[in-house]
Design an enzyme around this catalytic site. Structure first.
Site, PDB file in Angstrom:
ATOM      1  NE  ARG A  22       7.334   2.245  16.642  1.00 30.43           N
ATOM      2  CZ  ARG A  22       7.092   1.087  16.046  1.00 30.43           C
ATOM      3  NH1 ARG A  22       6.825   1.061  14.753  1.00 30.43           N
ATOM      4  NH2 ARG A  22       7.105  -0.045  16.719  1.00 30.43           N
ATOM      5  CD  GLU A  23       4.522   6.717  23.310  1.00 32.31           C
ATOM      6  OE1 GLU A  23       5.130   6.413  24.359  1.00 32.31           O
ATOM      7  OE2 GLU A  23       5.052   7.341  22.364  1.00 32.31           O
ATOM      8  CD1 TRP A 567      16.352   7.449   2.950  1.00 30.96           C
ATOM      9  CD2 TRP A 567      15.363   5.471   2.676  1.00 30.96           C
ATOM     10  NE1 TRP A 567      15.325   7.624   2.056  1.00 30.96           N
ATOM     11  CE2 TRP A 567      14.705   6.438   1.864  1.00 30.96           C
ATOM     12  CE3 TRP A 567      14.922   4.154   2.663  1.00 30.96           C
ATOM     13  CZ2 TRP A 567      13.613   6.105   1.054  1.00 30.96           C
ATOM     14  CZ3 TRP A 567      13.833   3.830   1.859  1.00 30.96           C
ATOM     15  CH2 TRP A 567      13.188   4.794   1.071  1.00 30.96           C
ATOM     16  CG  ASP A 605      14.231  -1.696  -4.479  1.00 30.07           C
ATOM     17  OD1 ASP A 605      14.105  -1.877  -5.698  1.00 30.07           O
ATOM     18  OD2 ASP A 605      13.522  -2.273  -3.629  1.00 30.07           O
ATOM     19  CD  GLU A 611      15.531  10.480   0.642  1.00 28.11           C
ATOM     20  OE1 GLU A 611      15.925  10.245   1.779  1.00 28.11           O
ATOM     21  OE2 GLU A 611      14.411  10.152   0.230  1.00 28.11           O
ATOM     22  CD  GLU A 671       6.438   5.765  -3.871  1.00 32.73           C
ATOM     23  OE1 GLU A 671       5.633   5.542  -2.970  1.00 32.73           O
ATOM     24  OE2 GLU A 671       7.631   5.983  -3.674  1.00 32.73           O
ATOM     25  CG  HIS A 700       2.187   5.590  -0.042  1.00 33.24           C
ATOM     26  ND1 HIS A 700       2.687   5.517  -1.314  1.00 33.24           N
ATOM     27  CD2 HIS A 700       3.247   5.392   0.789  1.00 33.24           C
ATOM     28  CE1 HIS A 700       3.993   5.301  -1.263  1.00 33.24           C
ATOM     29  NE2 HIS A 700       4.355   5.212  -0.001  1.00 33.24           N
TER      30      HIS A 700
END
Length: 765
Positions: A22-23, A567, A605, A611, A671, A700
């Site tokens: 994750r650089e 997910w 949740d 999706e 959301e 966000h």
């Protein structure tokens, strides 16, 4: 087109942007926080880009993409490149990074652009806003990236860009009758971009049109012909790959007849339809077939023997020298490499294939197609996955028996109107009750302590003490802010799905299996490798402790079965509905454990419910029914006076309002702050009777909205919802925000709710 591949046989559609560790994320966030300069950011990102290209070259990939790398999102890149900068950002420099990030994240002066899910994936894209802009090629970033690959690594890369029709259909703020006007303005800009690439030496360009897998009406097809006729007329020698993914294409015959060099089809998620069309209708003799044979969305090793047989099958209809071997979609959706996983059981690790390993699979199949590998060679590769799928540690007979008898578990509660009376009596909440979605800021200190605990540097007692102190701190903050319904803050959780993946049997979590969700936000999807089973209570201790600190209700916080499924990387040897039922039964046990221990509000949740919706409408009913059944399996065993909440994330909800209603949740929060008006419109046409919170501010973005802004969002919602239905809440969890941002925004939110209550009370007097 008459193009021959000769030795060209392998391709990649896109590679993960984030770096092995994750650089990319750390560089972006350091820049946003003011810790590094713009030049340092660009230098770091260039290093990541070049490493990605170099790895693909070393893996033997012939067509290596450029343009798939992004500073935030590839759809935003397209809008920015063509000058679609919303008017609220017009005072800013049109090519600056400050403008680009303001569009994505918001600024002190302007709200961020809307964000929503990329087709049926967990990746979020920034929704373009067209307004009345005339597009122009502000900056040809693809040309710069093509030249970078050529000059730095001697790679003649394949530029990748989002196609004009998909781009416009994903955009907002235009009348559908104006679609052709916008398309006509955009075509010459694309031609200019492609011309500059061709002049620089680009021989191949990949144009992504994933909208083709949706059920388009007949009127859309002439638009594709108009676009690709124009491209071919302007650039007859440029080899364009018209790329699709995630499903089978509609209007097969018309699309494969377009004047492009190659057609890219998904042979993994097409349910056999693309291959059936080729067998039935044929494939043009003058075109190349870019065959997506390696699954770009899941992490299991492919059976190369089976894939080789697919190549042999395709070769009966498409000449082998007109075949490109590639993944089914961009590898953006999988982690970078299995090599960094040190803690997984070896039998599981050896069955996994992340982005780097998938490129090896592509190369192996390409070598087979060239005659340089035999079936026996491929059998050697397949052995580790074969050993895994026959392993006994994947099987739980008790779980299998429970799912066979799924009808024995309740899926229906007391009628909602009767439950609502019980809830009002029990909780006695004010109108417009205020709450949050679940998580509070995960500070650097909390993350470091969790890491030390995992390494054994903190005892369980020490770690629990830290978590309890944080819970108490935020219970006190919620008291001071004047919220009506509290949460414990989820400080013990790394991620809302990963946390449960660590605690349920049949699921594994990785060390470095990160994928991008939105912006710099990365997640580690758990791996559902076997039968899923509840082991012991997972959230009860923290919830009970939080409730002991206050007389206000504290919600128990769980992740629902549909979201855990969508997910996660899911086992592919049984159907998804069976896995979903296993998850539902496991979450049911936790719901009952919370209720047994005095938690009377339980939020399950389901941010990922929509999706998972199949892209083909004909397949959606089965999914929606299965999702609703799973949610009700998880939540319907509680007593009538227990209030069930749920939460959903950015999506187009209008077409699943009935499904949301069928969940039978008492309170739902959605959301919606970036698309509040559109969602409110859905309630004008659907009479929703239960209680609901439409997020009144965007978590966000780092900006703190005003009382007036939040009150405006409340006002818009109450135009179509009864005030007695409406809850006031942020639009998602607050995990990624700073402590100061969180407290400041919640203070404004509570003030907005109180102001609105006073306004209503005054009107009643």
């Amino acid at each position: 087109m008459g193009v021959s591949l000769l030795t060209l046989i392998s391709s990649n559609l896109g590679y993960p942007r984030i770096g092995e560790r994750r650089e990319w994320k750390r560089a972006l966030e350091s820049f946003w926080n003011g810790n590094i300069s713009e030049s340092s950011l660009e230098e770091t990102l260039k290093d990541i880009r070049l490493l990605n290209l170099k790895k693909q070259k070393e893996k033997g990939i012939d067509l290596i993409p450029v343009g798939d790398f992004s500073l935030y999102d590839h759809v935003l890149d397209t809008a920015f490149m063509f000058g679609y900068i919303p008017s609220r950002f017009q005072h800013m420099e049109p090519t600056s990074l400050k403008t680009y990030f303001a569009m994505a994240r918001g600024s002190d002066e302007a709200e961020a652009m809307e964000m929503t899910k990329w087709f049926n994936t967990n990746y979020h894209y920034i929704v373009p806003e067209l307004e009345n802009k005339t597009p122009a090629l502000v900056k040809n970033r693809l040309l710069e990236l093509f030249q970078e690959a050529k000059n730095e690594l001697n790679i003649e890369a394949k530029p990748v860009l989002l196609g004009p029709i998909t781009f416009l259909k994903l955009a907002k703020q235009y009348d559908q009758h104006d679609f052709h006007k916008h398309l006509s303005a955009l075509i010459p800009v694309y031609v200019q971009l492609l011309t500059e690439l061709a002049q620089a030496g680009a021989k191949w360009v990949q144009i992504d049109e994933p909208i083709l897998v949706q059920e388009l009406d007949d009127s859309s097809i002439p638009l594709f012909k108009e676009v690709y006729d124009a491209f071919h007329k302007a650039l007859p020698s440029l080899n364009i790959i018209l790329q699709t993914y995630f499903e089978s294409i509609t209007h097969y015959q018309e699309i494969v007849s377009l004047p492009v060099a190659a057609i890219g089809l998904d042979f993994v998620h097409d349910h056999g339809v693309n291959l059936s069309n080729i067998k039935t209708v044929g494939f043009p003799k003058d075109k190349i077939l870019a065959a997506g044979l390696i699954d770009g969305r899941n992490i299991w090793k492919a059976s190369l023997v089976s894939k080789a047989k697919e190549i042999d099958d395709l070769a009966q209809y498409v000449d082998i020298d007109r075949l490109i071997i590639q993944p089914s979609c961009s590898l953006l959706h999988v982690p970078v490499t299995v090599q960094n996983e040190q803690s997984l059981p070896s039998i599981l690790k050896n069955a996994l294939s992340f982005a780097d390993e998938k490129l090896d699979e592509v190369n192996e199949l390409a070598q087979y197609a060239k005659g340089k590998r035999t079936i026996d060679d491929l059998k050697q590769y397949d052995r580790s996955y074969t050993d895994f799928i026959h392993s006994s540690f994947r099987t739980n007979e008790k779980v299998q028996e429970a799912t066979k008898n799924i009808g024995a578990y309740p899926t229906k509660r007391l009628d909602y109107t009767e439950r609502q009376k019980l809830h009002k009596k029990r909780w006695n909440l004010p109108i417009l009750p205020t709450t949050t979605i679940g998580s509070f800021p995960q500070t650097k200190e909390i993350r470091q302590i969790r890491l030390k605990w995992r390494k054994g540097e903190y005892t369980n007692e020490q770690y629990e003490s830290v978590i309890n102190n944080e819970i108490k701190k935020w219970i006190d903050i919620q008291e001071q802010l004047g919220l009506d319904v509290f949460v414990h803050g989820e400080f013990e959780r790394t991620d809302m799905v990963e946390f449960f993946g660590e605690k349920l049997n049949g699921i594994a979590v990785t060390n470095n299996g990160w994928v991008q969700s939105y912006g710099s936000r990365c997640v580690r999807p758990p791996i559902i490798y076997g039968d899923v089973a509840f082991d012991q209570p997972m959230t009860v201790k923290e919830s009970v402790y939080a409730q002991s600190l206050t007389s206000k209700p504290v919600k128990g916080m769980l992740t629902g079965p549909v979201t855990i499924l969508n997910w996660s990387f899911v086992r592919n040897d049984i159907d998804r509905i069976s896995v979903l039922r296993q998850l539902a039964l496991a979450i049911r046990e936790e719901v009952l454990a919370l209720e047994k221990n005095g938690i009377g509000m339980i939020q399950v949740d389901e941010p990922a419910l929509r999706e998972g919706l199949p892209l083909k409408q004909s397949k959606q009913k089965e999914y929606i029914e299965g999702a609703a059944e799973a949610f009700k399996l998880a939540t319907s065993s509680v007593r009538p006076e227990t209030q069930i909440h749920t939460h959903m994330c950015y999506s187009q909800f209008e077409d699943i309002m009935e499904a949301i209603d069928n969940l039978d949740a008492d309170v739902i929060s959605i959301e919606s702050s970036r698309s509040h008006g559109e969602l409110v419109h859905a309630f004008e046409t659907y009479q929703y009777k239960r209680e609901i919170g439409l997020g009144v501010y965007d978590i966000h973005s780092p900006r703190i909205p005003s009382v007036e802004e939040m009150a405006k969002n409340i006002d818009r919602a109450l135009a179509v919802l009864d005030v007695r239905q409406f809850w006031v809440n942020p639009d998602c969890g607050l995990k990624t925000r700073s402590v100061d941002e969180t407290i400041s925004a919640l203070k404004v939110m509570v003030e907005a709710a109180k102001t609105y209550r006073e306004k209503i009370t005054a009107a009643q007097i």
